[in-house]
Design a protein around this motif. Structure first.
Motif, PDB file in Angstrom:
ATOM      1  N   ASP A  19       0.833  -1.199   0.000  1.00 28.43           N
ATOM      2  CA  ASP A  19       0.000   0.000   0.000  1.00 28.43           C
ATOM      3  C   ASP A  19       0.872   1.254   0.000  1.00 28.43           C
ATOM      4  O   ASP A  19       0.546   2.237  -0.667  1.00 28.43           O
ATOM      5  CB  ASP A  19      -0.943   0.015   1.207  1.00 28.43           C
ATOM      6  CG  ASP A  19      -2.153  -0.894   1.026  1.00 28.43           C
ATOM      7  OD1 ASP A  19      -2.292  -1.515  -0.047  1.00 28.43           O
ATOM      8  OD2 ASP A  19      -2.968  -0.970   1.966  1.00 28.43           O
ATOM      9  N   GLY A  30      -0.870   7.961   2.881  1.00 26.16           N
ATOM     10  CA  GLY A  30      -1.474   6.682   3.232  1.00 26.16           C
ATOM     11  C   GLY A  30      -2.970   6.794   3.427  1.00 26.16           C
ATOM     12  O   GLY A  30      -3.735   5.935   2.979  1.00 26.16           O
ATOM     13  N   ASP A  31      -3.401   7.860   4.088  1.00 21.37           N
ATOM     14  CA  ASP A  31      -4.844   8.068   4.308  1.00 21.37           C
ATOM     15  C   ASP A  31      -5.577   8.289   2.987  1.00 21.37           C
ATOM     16  O   ASP A  31      -6.668   7.761   2.776  1.00 21.37           O
ATOM     17  CB  ASP A  31      -5.084   9.254   5.240  1.00 21.37           C
ATOM     18  CG  ASP A  31      -4.683   8.947   6.683  1.00 21.37           C
ATOM     19  OD1 ASP A  31      -4.607   7.754   7.047  1.00 21.37           O
ATOM     20  OD2 ASP A  31      -4.449   9.916   7.432  1.00 21.37           O
ATOM     21  N   ASN A  34      -5.988   5.017   1.213  1.00 27.84           N
ATOM     22  CA  ASN A  34      -7.091   4.235   1.783  1.00 27.84           C
ATOM     23  C   ASN A  34      -8.431   4.719   1.246  1.00 27.84           C
ATOM     24  O   ASN A  34      -9.314   3.915   0.956  1.00 27.84           O
ATOM     25  CB  ASN A  34      -7.054   4.285   3.310  1.00 27.84           C
ATOM     26  CG  ASN A  34      -5.921   3.452   3.873  1.00 27.84           C
ATOM     27  OD1 ASN A  34      -5.478   2.481   3.267  1.00 27.84           O
ATOM     28  ND2 ASN A  34      -5.434   3.842   5.042  1.00 27.84           N
ATOM     29  N   LYS A  37      -8.707   3.433  -2.300  1.00 27.84           N
ATOM     30  CA  LYS A  37      -9.079   2.013  -2.315  1.00 27.84           C
ATOM     31  C   LYS A  37     -10.562   1.817  -2.018  1.00 27.84           C
ATOM     32  O   LYS A  37     -11.171   0.892  -2.534  1.00 27.84           O
ATOM     33  CB  LYS A  37      -8.256   1.217  -1.297  1.00 27.84           C
ATOM     34  CG  LYS A  37      -6.831   1.019  -1.705  1.00 27.84           C
ATOM     35  CD  LYS A  37      -6.070   0.000  -0.884  1.00 27.84           C
ATOM     36  CE  LYS A  37      -6.367  -0.040   0.557  1.00 27.84           C
ATOM     37  NZ  LYS A  37      -5.547  -1.003   1.319  1.00 27.84           N
ATOM     38  N   ALA A  38     -11.117   2.685  -1.201  1.00 31.01           N
ATOM     39  CA  ALA A  38     -12.536   2.588  -0.861  1.00 31.01           C
ATOM     40  C   ALA A  38     -13.426   3.243  -1.909  1.00 31.01           C
ATOM     41  O   ALA A  38     -14.650   3.211  -1.800  1.00 31.01           O
ATOM     42  CB  ALA A  38     -12.774   3.244   0.503  1.00 31.01           C
TER      43      ALA A  38
END
Length: 107
Positions: A19, A30-31, A34, A37-38
């Motif tokens: 990731d 990173g956030d 995420n 990815k969602a």
């Protein structure tokens, strides 16, 4: 989540990117990754990067008849990139890797 986002996430899986690596390639925290990815992150500037990634994958498929060899190539030091790997270059300049591969395809 868009079809393109799903394609890119599947591509990252095939390339065996963590990731963190995937986030760096996309220029995301990173956030943010995420959220990507969602299917909840929409950034217009990502469109070009996603297109470049698809073009890189297409060129890899043409150059390497066995997909696994192309995926491994991303992590091998390359003299054309001054000993760095394509993955390292992709984190800062996707277009450079895409242009290199397309030059290889078109001779």
């Amino acid at each position: 989540m868009s079809v393109i986002q799903r394609l890119i996430l599947n591509l990252f899986e095939k390339w065996q990117l963590s990731d963190q690596e995937a986030a760096e390639v996309l220029g995301l925290s990173g956030d943010e990754f995420n959220l990507f990815k969602a299917g909840e992150l929409v950034k217009p500037e990502l469109g070009l990067k996603l297109t470049e990634l698809l073009r890189i994958n297409r060129a890899l498929k043409i150059i390497f008849k066995e997909p696994g060899r192309g995926y491994k190539w991303l992590r091998k030091p390359n003299a054309s990139f001054r000993g760095e790997t394509a993955l390292e270059i992709m984190k800062i300049d996707l277009e450079r890797v895409r242009a290199y591969l397309e030059a290889e395809v078109h001779g």
